[in-house]
Design an enzyme around this catalytic site. Structure first.
Site, PDB file in Angstrom:
ATOM      1  N   GLY A 166       0.837  -1.206   0.000  1.00 38.37           N
ATOM      2  CA  GLY A 166       0.000   0.000   0.000  1.00 38.37           C
ATOM      3  C   GLY A 166       0.867   1.249   0.000  1.00 38.37           C
ATOM      4  N   ARG A 172       1.080  -5.256  -5.057  1.00 37.98           N
ATOM      5  CA  ARG A 172       1.339  -6.415  -4.198  1.00 37.98           C
ATOM      6  C   ARG A 172       1.511  -7.584  -5.162  1.00 37.98           C
ATOM      7  NH1 ARG A 172      -2.844  -3.637  -1.053  1.00 37.98           N
ATOM      8  NH2 ARG A 172      -1.895  -2.908   0.858  1.00 37.98           N
ATOM      9  N   ASP A 176       5.444  -4.882   5.875  1.00 37.24           N
ATOM     10  CA  ASP A 176       6.007  -6.204   6.182  1.00 37.24           C
ATOM     11  C   ASP A 176       5.973  -7.172   4.990  1.00 37.24           C
ATOM     12  OD1 ASP A 176       3.299  -6.486   6.342  1.00 37.24           O
ATOM     13  OD2 ASP A 176       3.276  -7.533   8.273  1.00 37.24           O
ATOM     14  N   THR A 228       4.324   2.673   5.760  1.00 36.48           N
ATOM     15  CA  THR A 228       2.921   2.238   5.763  1.00 36.48           C
ATOM     16  C   THR A 228       2.150   3.143   6.720  1.00 36.48           C
ATOM     17  OG1 THR A 228       1.363   0.565   6.572  1.00 36.48           O
ATOM     18  CG2 THR A 228       3.609   0.353   7.366  1.00 36.48           C
ATOM     19  N   ASP A 258      -0.113   2.274   8.502  1.00 34.54           N
ATOM     20  CA  ASP A 258      -0.585   1.494   9.647  1.00 34.54           C
ATOM     21  C   ASP A 258       0.350   1.579  10.860  1.00 34.54           C
ATOM     22  OD1 ASP A 258      -2.539   0.669   7.848  1.00 34.54           O
ATOM     23  OD2 ASP A 258      -1.477  -1.178   7.328  1.00 34.54           O
ATOM     24  N   ASP A 313       2.582  -0.413  11.739  1.00 31.58           N
ATOM     25  CA  ASP A 313       2.524  -1.718  12.401  1.00 31.58           C
ATOM     26  C   ASP A 313       3.775  -2.578  12.182  1.00 31.58           C
ATOM     27  OD1 ASP A 313       2.146  -2.141   9.710  1.00 31.58           O
ATOM     28  OD2 ASP A 313       0.481  -3.527   9.920  1.00 31.58           O
ATOM     29  N   ARG A 362      -5.332  -1.749   9.017  1.00 26.51           N
ATOM     30  CA  ARG A 362      -5.246  -3.204   8.852  1.00 26.51           C
ATOM     31  C   ARG A 362      -5.543  -3.893  10.181  1.00 26.51           C
ATOM     32  NH1 ARG A 362      -0.356  -6.477   6.212  1.00 26.51           N
ATOM     33  NH2 ARG A 362       0.708  -5.313   7.829  1.00 26.51           N
TER      34      ARG A 362
HETATM   35  O1  F6P Z   1      -1.532  -1.319   4.729  1.00 22.94           O
HETATM   36  C1  F6P Z   1      -2.065  -0.105   4.305  1.00 22.94           C
HETATM   37  C2  F6P Z   1      -3.541  -0.220   4.067  1.00 22.94           C
HETATM   38  O2  F6P Z   1      -4.041   1.034   3.676  1.00 22.94           O
HETATM   39  C3  F6P Z   1      -4.348  -0.761   5.263  1.00 22.94           C
HETATM   40  O3  F6P Z   1      -4.600   0.227   6.229  1.00 22.94           O
HETATM   41  C4  F6P Z   1      -5.585  -1.270   4.577  1.00 22.94           C
HETATM   42  O4  F6P Z   1      -6.172  -2.307   5.332  1.00 22.94           O
HETATM   43  C5  F6P Z   1      -5.045  -1.797   3.271  1.00 22.94           C
HETATM   44  O5  F6P Z   1      -3.814  -1.136   3.032  1.00 22.94           O
HETATM   45  C6  F6P Z   1      -5.958  -1.552   2.090  1.00 22.94           C
HETATM   46  O6  F6P Z   1      -5.386  -2.144   0.980  1.00 22.94           O
HETATM   47  P1  F6P Z   1      -5.869  -1.945  -0.535  1.00 22.94           P
HETATM   48  O7  F6P Z   1      -5.184  -0.736  -1.061  1.00 22.94           O
HETATM   49  O8  F6P Z   1      -5.429  -3.177  -1.210  1.00 22.94           O
HETATM   50  O9  F6P Z   1      -7.355  -1.748  -0.491  1.00 22.94           O
END
Ligand code: F6P
Length: 327
Positions: A15, A76, A107, A129, A131, A133, A175
């Site tokens: 992300g 990803r 991660d 990120t 998050d 995390d 997340r």
């Molecule tokens: O890890 C970053 C994040 O924005 C999280 O907070 C969220 O759960 C996820 O990515 C959303 O991912 P996507 O962009 O695949 O919808």
């Protein structure tokens, strides 16, 4: 003796997070200053699998410090998760003559970095990120900007909730972690905050908070829900059923990932980018750069991936104290 690093690849993966561009800029400019060449790998690990790259120099990273997102694009990569995909990625590294790769992300990005390092390609990770995390670092690039974006949105929501004397239920990202929700909740003076790290009891942690707030004279309420807890829509329904009020639910979503990075994110990203390249120049490979009480440290990737970070629950006590709740 370690092989001198002459050409590095840089990529952003997972992300996106505001400040990734600042990190890319710092990596490229530091590398050029150290006499290295730089190649931008596009679309995360997919770029290595599919030989999707762009040569970079100091000029190519001009005017990106203040831009959100990532000029290198991100993804990803499922293919990179397979042994065949990683072999293809290694072949691209050889074809381009890369001596090392700097991987900017979360991660998942570092798991990819570990696999590539196991194939003999030196890597360094930079945590980015929203998050926050990542266990091996107190801070991840993008978190501060995302907090500020969420705060700005919630302040606006509060205006209309106050006018209509309503209850607002706001879902924020994060997340599986509650860092974003708790920091934002404290900063907006939320009536209640629900995070995945703390089991909640609806009656005590939501209903009673709203009642107490009403008894102390408030006519509008702000409930912040971390996405890791579940759906804000469900919390909204329960509030309606059990308290007889008609809340409005807002899922902030991807807006939290955009925007120009704050001073903190630009500064941390620039220092991390610089430190990552200097680590490579000094032969310190296969690490993740992180902050520890403001200082930058490099943790071996394998160890970094084992480390976990816990939400500081004393922050929850602070939030509650603002509503007169004793510990
Ligand atoms: O890890 C970053 C994040 O924005 C999280 O907070 C969220 O759960 C996820 O990515 C959303 O991912 P996507 O962009 O695949 O919808």
């Amino acid at each position: 003796m370690e092989k001198a690093i002459k050409r590095i690849g840089v990529l952003t993966s997972g992300g996106d997070a505001p400040g990734m561009n600042a990190a890319v800029r710092a990596v490229v400019r530091t590398a050029v200053g150290q006499g290295m060449q730089c190649v931008g790998i596009r679309r995360g690990w997919n770029g290595l699998v599919h030989s999707d790259f762009v040569p970079m120099d100091s000029n190519s990273v001009g005017h990106i410090l203040s831009r959100g997102g990532t000029i290198l694009y991100t993804a990803r990569s499922k293919e990179f998760m397979t042994p065949e995909g990683r072999e293809q990625a290694l072949a691209t590294c050889k074809l381009l003559g890369l001596d090392a790769v700097v991987a900017i992300g979360g991660d998942g990005t570092f798991r990819g970095a570990l696999e590539l390092s196991r194939l003999g390609m030196p890597v360094v990770g930079i945590p980015a990120t929203i998050d926050n995390d990542i266990g091996c670092t107190h801070y991840t690039i993008g978190f501060d900007t995302a907090c500020n974006t969420a705060i700005e949105c919630i302040d606006k929501l509060r205006d209309t909730m106050q006018s209509h004397e309503r209850c607002s239920v706001v879902e924020v990202m994060g997340r599986h972690a509650g860092f974003l929700a708790l920091y934002v909740g404290i900063a907006v003076g939320a009536t209640a905050v629900l995070v995945p790290e703390r089991e909640f009891n609806f009656e005590q942690d939501v209903a009673e908070r709203i009642r107490q707030s009403r008894l102390s004279g408030n006519t509008h309420f702000m409930i912040v829900v971390a996405e890791g807890v579940g759906s804000a829509v469900d919390i909204g329904k329960r509030i309606h059923e059990e308290l007889g009020i008609d809340p409005r639910v807002t899922v902030l979503g991807h807006i939290q990932r955009g925007g120009s990075p704050t001073a903190r994110d630009r500064e941390v990203a620039t220092r991390m980018g610089y430190t990552a390249v200097m680590a490579l120049a000094q032969g310190n490979i296969n690490t993740v750069i992180g902050t520890h009480d403001g200082h930058l440290v490099a943790t071996p990737i394998e160890e970094a991936l084992k480390q976990t970070k816990h939400l500081q629950m004393d922050r929850y006590d602070v939030l509650e104290a603002m509503h007169g709740i004793r510990k």
